[in-house]
Structures are given as structure tokens and as C-alpha cells.
Scaffold this motif. Structure first.
Motif, PDB file in Angstrom:
ATOM      1  N   ASN A 190       0.627  -1.319  -0.359  1.00 16.85           N
ATOM      2  CA  ASN A 190       0.218  -0.540  -0.128  1.00 16.85           C
ATOM      3  C   ASN A 190       0.791   1.439   0.105  1.00 16.85           C
ATOM      4  OD1 ASN A 190      -2.434  -1.640   1.451  1.00 16.85           O
ATOM      5  ND2 ASN A 190      -0.574  -2.073   1.616  1.00 16.85           N
ATOM      6  N   ALA A 192       0.896   5.188   0.224  1.00 10.52           N
ATOM      7  CA  ALA A 192       0.352   6.073   0.796  1.00 10.52           C
ATOM      8  C   ALA A 192       1.029   7.765  -0.015  1.00 10.52           C
ATOM      9  CB  ALA A 192       0.164   6.605   1.980  1.00 10.52           C
ATOM     10  N   ALA A 204       1.880   6.907  -7.951  1.00 10.78           N
ATOM     11  CA  ALA A 204       0.783   6.491  -7.066  1.00 10.78           C
ATOM     12  C   ALA A 204      -0.105   5.809  -8.736  1.00 10.78           C
ATOM     13  CB  ALA A 204      -0.674   7.640  -7.132  1.00 10.78           C
ATOM     14  N   HIS A 208      -0.135   1.680  -8.661  1.00 13.95           N
ATOM     15  CA  HIS A 208      -1.242   0.951  -9.037  1.00 13.95           C
ATOM     16  C   HIS A 208      -1.554   0.170  -9.992  1.00 13.95           C
ATOM     17  CE1 HIS A 208      -5.693   0.931  -9.941  1.00 13.95           C
ATOM     18  NE2 HIS A 208      -5.337   1.109 -11.252  1.00 13.95           N
ATOM     19  N   ILE A 214      -3.777   2.313  -3.158  1.00 10.09           N
ATOM     20  CA  ILE A 214      -3.193   3.772  -3.139  1.00 10.09           C
ATOM     21  C   ILE A 214      -4.141   3.956  -2.648  1.00 10.09           C
ATOM     22  CG2 ILE A 214      -2.734   5.691  -4.188  1.00 10.09           C
ATOM     23  CD1 ILE A 214      -1.058   3.379  -5.762  1.00 10.09           C
ATOM     24  N   LEU A 215      -3.171   5.343  -0.843  1.00  9.19           N
ATOM     25  CA  LEU A 215      -4.213   5.503  -0.494  1.00  9.19           C
ATOM     26  C   LEU A 215      -3.526   7.350  -0.497  1.00  9.19           C
ATOM     27  CD1 LEU A 215      -2.980   2.706   1.270  1.00  9.19           C
ATOM     28  CD2 LEU A 215      -4.312   4.306   3.392  1.00  9.19           C
ATOM     29  N   CYS A 216      -4.402   8.400   0.133  1.00 13.77           N
ATOM     30  CA  CYS A 216      -4.289   9.844   0.567  1.00 13.77           C
ATOM     31  C   CYS A 216      -3.501   9.483   1.204  1.00 13.77           C
ATOM     32  CB  CYS A 216      -5.002  10.580   0.239  1.00 13.77           C
ATOM     33  SG  CYS A 216      -4.855  12.272   0.017  1.00 13.77           S
ATOM     34  N   VAL A 252      -8.293  13.752  -1.799  1.00 17.06           N
ATOM     35  CA  VAL A 252      -8.143  13.412  -1.921  1.00 17.06           C
ATOM     36  C   VAL A 252      -8.163  12.518  -3.012  1.00 17.06           C
ATOM     37  CG1 VAL A 252      -9.348  11.207  -1.356  1.00 17.06           C
ATOM     38  CG2 VAL A 252      -8.977  12.531   0.461  1.00 17.06           C
ATOM     39  N   ILE A 255      -4.896  12.207  -5.773  1.00 15.28           N
ATOM     40  CA  ILE A 255      -4.620  11.655  -5.837  1.00 15.28           C
ATOM     41  C   ILE A 255      -4.807  10.209  -6.890  1.00 15.28           C
ATOM     42  CG2 ILE A 255      -2.988   9.450  -5.129  1.00 15.28           C
ATOM     43  CD1 ILE A 255      -1.982  12.210  -3.786  1.00 15.28           C
ATOM     44  N   ALA A 258      -6.455   6.446  -5.688  1.00 19.67           N
ATOM     45  CA  ALA A 258      -7.024   6.270  -3.996  1.00 19.67           C
ATOM     46  C   ALA A 258      -8.263   5.552  -2.994  1.00 19.67           C
ATOM     47  CB  ALA A 258      -6.564   8.120  -3.032  1.00 19.67           C
ATOM     48  N   VAL A 261      -7.535   6.656   3.179  1.00 19.03           N
ATOM     49  CA  VAL A 261      -7.027   7.897   3.344  1.00 19.03           C
ATOM     50  C   VAL A 261      -6.292   7.753   4.974  1.00 19.03           C
ATOM     51  CG1 VAL A 261      -6.997  10.610   5.007  1.00 19.03           C
ATOM     52  CG2 VAL A 261      -8.212   9.594   2.440  1.00 19.03           C
ATOM     53  N   THR A 287     -14.299   5.636   1.138  1.00 10.96           N
ATOM     54  CA  THR A 287     -13.219   5.367   1.295  1.00 10.96           C
ATOM     55  C   THR A 287     -13.107   5.436   2.595  1.00 10.96           C
ATOM     56  OG1 THR A 287     -13.314   7.493  -0.175  1.00 10.96           O
ATOM     57  CG2 THR A 287     -11.161   7.423   1.787  1.00 10.96           C
TER      58      THR A 287
END
Length: 380
Positions: A190, A192, A204, A208, A214-216, A252, A255, A258, A261, A287
Motif C-alpha cells: 500500500n 500513501a 500513484a 497502481h 493507493i492511499l492519500c 483526496v 491522488i 486513492a 486515507v 473511502t
């Protein structure tokens, strides 16, 4: 009878002398000189204090009275390990070094002195670094007695264990990061990504395309702000609710891909119920939120639950200390929690040393039976 010469001389001797007049100008100069000299002495003392060597601050910190198990000097930065808890360390420091600035960031305490470039970083004993880790995790032996963390490829038998590991790599998006090497690690990881960083979109997209989630990595106000800055686009406690919601949505959505978060810094913002309610309420539908737990007083996970937002919390920071052996020990602790509880959440950073250790150790953990999964799989 006329007075003779002797009697006139005697009369002149008996005549009282006139007092000399004092010179008021000299007295005034003395009065004015005293405060000027005192001010000059103060400036000299202050200059000497500001130019004191870094070792004096380190020595003062070491004399605070807590138990020290190890130190490491790196120029203007001194790292100290203590066998006591964070609360105990902080309390003693505030009593022993009242003039210093003491900031608590996650599992470490940073000590600075005004006008001094040196800083002291204090971390508790390794077994105590994660407050959320189970209390009965085995302590590791001394480094000289430390067995190899995981079996080598030449081992004939591999211990079978089970558990899911969520591994999040934070602070993604800056220049000169080993992003390509990190995305090639053969596991589900993961990433971020910090909004507004130079390579946010490219990083990102690359992660992916290699099958990672993917996280913000949402910047939030830390203790010590603005001296300690989370960067542009951060959620601040001084903002109105409308501003928090608008900025959260913008960050958010900036990104690509995403799905969740997690907070970047935020040791102050995550303890503010109003701020967390506004921020979490603004997340796009579906999310999730991972609480990085940069402070023990965080309200992130509890408020997310109350708002019916899927959530989980960080268990272990992998690289508070960036040397490979320390990262391996933290990774072993993460695996221990996963084995007992069924899953564990670890956070590392885009440091070359962290990526190298993961390249070496992730395949070994997989052979032992651990599964590396996306964060979306374990949030509840």
C-alpha cells in the motif's frame, strides 16, 4: 596694638576652607554607564549560550534521570534509546530541561533548544514503541545474541505461521525516492501519496499498475506547528468546518486511484474531535481511514467508527531508526502481532534502507505463511 606679620599668617590659616564644587556631569555618566554595561554583559551571556555546542544539550538531556540503553551521535543529531515509557521520559525532560522545546511525534520525543541547531531524538525500548502492540510480545535479545530474523533460502525447514500483514509505505511522491524498486517487491503493498508533491500522480499510477493499493497521505497539523510543518494543503485546527471539508475533498481527489486515507503527522489535529468529524465526513463514499497513530491521544479510529467509516490503526512503525537491523526487528514485531491477532498494520517510509530490507525479508515472511494484503481487506 597693631597685629604683626605672624598674627596675620595665623589668621589666614584659621580661615575655613571652601568646599569644592561637585561635578554633576561625572555622576551622570556613571549612572548611565551601569545599565549599559549590564546590557552588554547580558548580550555576551546570551551569545555564549546560543553558541554552546550540541553536546551540552545532549549532556543535559542524558542527566534528566531516565534509564538509557543506547545512544548514537550523527553530527547535530543525537539519538537516545531509553528503557522507560514515553510518558515517563517526557515528564522528566520537562522538569530537567525547562528551556527546551519538547515535541512528541508518534513513538519518539524530539528535544530542541531555541537558537541551537542540535536536536535530540529519544525513543523508548523497542518492545514499548508501539502502544497498540500486545503487551506480551517477546523482547528481543541483545543484538550480539540476535538470531537471524527469518530463515535463509538455504534453510531446510521453514516454520509455518499465519496472519495477514498490511504494509503501508508513507511519504510517497517526492523526488529521488526508490519508487520503482518499491513497486517491484513481490507482494501486495500500500502506497500513501502526499498531495501536491512533485511526483504524486506518477508514483500513484506506477504503484497502481503494479497491483498495489493507493492511499492519500493527508497532511494534518502536528504539535509544534508552524515550526514543525506538515507541508502545503494541510488540515489545520484553526480552519472552519467548511474549509476542512473542501480541502479534504481536494486532497483526496488529487491522488489517482486513492481508495483510502491515512494521516501525515497530525499529532494535534487527530486529537481535535471537531476537526476529525469534519475531515472524516468529507471523505468520498467508500473511502476508508487508517489512523497512523502519531499520538496516543488520537480520536481518528473511534470517530471513524461512529461515522460508519471503515477503519484500522497502525500497530508498528518500521523505520523510526533507519538502520537495517532495527527495521528487521520492527518487521519481526509486526509479524508477531499478525500471528497472534490474525492481522497487523505496519507503516514504513520511502527510505532506501527500508525498501532494501523489504526486498530481502518479504519473500521470507511469505514462505513462513504470512499474507501481504491491501488495507481495504482488513478495515472494519
Amino acid at each position: 596694638m597693631a597685629a604683626g606679620p605672624r598674627s596675620k599668617t595665623a589668621a589666614r590659616r584659621r580661615r575655613p576652607l571652601r568646599p569644592r564644587k561637585r561635578r554633576p556631569a561625572s555622576l551622570l555618566l556613571i549612572v548611565l554607564a551601569v545599565p549599559v554595561l549590564a546590557f552588554l554583559l547580558y548580550l555576551s551571556w546570551r551569545q555564549l549560550r546560543q553558541s554552546a555546542p550540541a553536546a551540552s544539550l545532549a549532556a543535559q538531556v542524558k542527566m534528566a534521570g531516565f534509564q538509557i540503553s543506547g545512544t548514537q551521535d550523527e553530527g547535530s543529531e543525537t539519538r537516545i534509546e531509553s528503557t522507560q515509557s514515553l510518558d515517563s521520559i517526557e515528564k522528566r525532560l520537562r522538569q530537567a530541561v525547562p528551556e527546551a522545546t519538547i515535541d512528541r511525534e508518534g513513538t519518539r520525543i524530539i528535544v530542541r533548544r531555541p537558537g541551537d541547531a542540535a536536536r535530540i531524538i529519544i525513543t523508548p525500548a523497542r518492545a514499548d514503541r508501539s502502544r497498540s502492540a500486545p503487551a506480551n510480545i517477546k523482547k528481543h535479545p541483545a543484538e550480539s545474541e540476535q538470531p537471524k530474523l527469518l530463515p535463509t533460502p538455504a534453510a531446510t525447514a521453514v516454520e509455518r505461521r499465519s496472519g495477514s500483514i498490511v504494509l503501508i509505505l508513507d511519504d510517497v511522491g517526492f523526488d529521488n525516492q526508490p519508487i520503482v524498486d518499491a513497486t517491484q517487491i513481490p507482494a501486495l503493498l500500500n502506497f500513501a501519496v502526499i498531495p501536491g508533491t512533485p511526483n504524486a500522480t506518477r508514483s500513484a499510477t506506477l504503484a497502481h499498475e503494479n497491483g498495489h493499493e493507493i492511499l492519500c497521505h493527508l497532511p494534518m497539523e502536528p504539535l509544534g506547528y508552524p515550526r514543525i510543518s506538515p507541508g502545503a494543503g494541510a488540515i489545520l485546527t484553526s480552519m472552519t468546518g467548511e474549509d476542512i471539508r473542501t480541502l479534504t475533498e481536494q486532497d483526496v481527489r488529487s491522488i489517482p486511484f486513492a481508495q483510502g486515507v491515512n494521516n501525515h503527522m497530525g499529532s494535534k489535529a487527530t486529537t481535535d474531535a471537531r476537526v476529525m468529524n469534519e475531515m472524516l465526513s468529507a471523505l468520498p463514499a467508500g473511502t476508508y481511514f487508517i489512523d497512523s497513530r502519531t499520538t496516543s491521544g488520537t480520536l481518528g479510529s473511534s470517530i471513524a467508527h461512529s461515522l460508519k467509516i471503515r477503519t484500522a490503526s497502525r500497530d508498528v512503525f518500521l523505520d523510526d531508526t533507519r538502520d537495517a537491523q532495527s527495521i528487521r526487528r520492527q518487521l519481526a514485531q509486526l509479524a508477531e502481532i499478525s500471528s497472534r491477532r490474525g492481522f497487523a498494520v505496519g507503516i514504513g517510509h520511502m527510505y532506501p534502507s527500508t525498501v532494501r530490507v523489504l526486498q530481502q525479508e518479504v519473500p521470507k515472511l511469505q514462505k513462513m505463511g504470512f499474507r501481504f494484503v491491501h488495507a481495504s481487506e482488513i478495515v472494519r
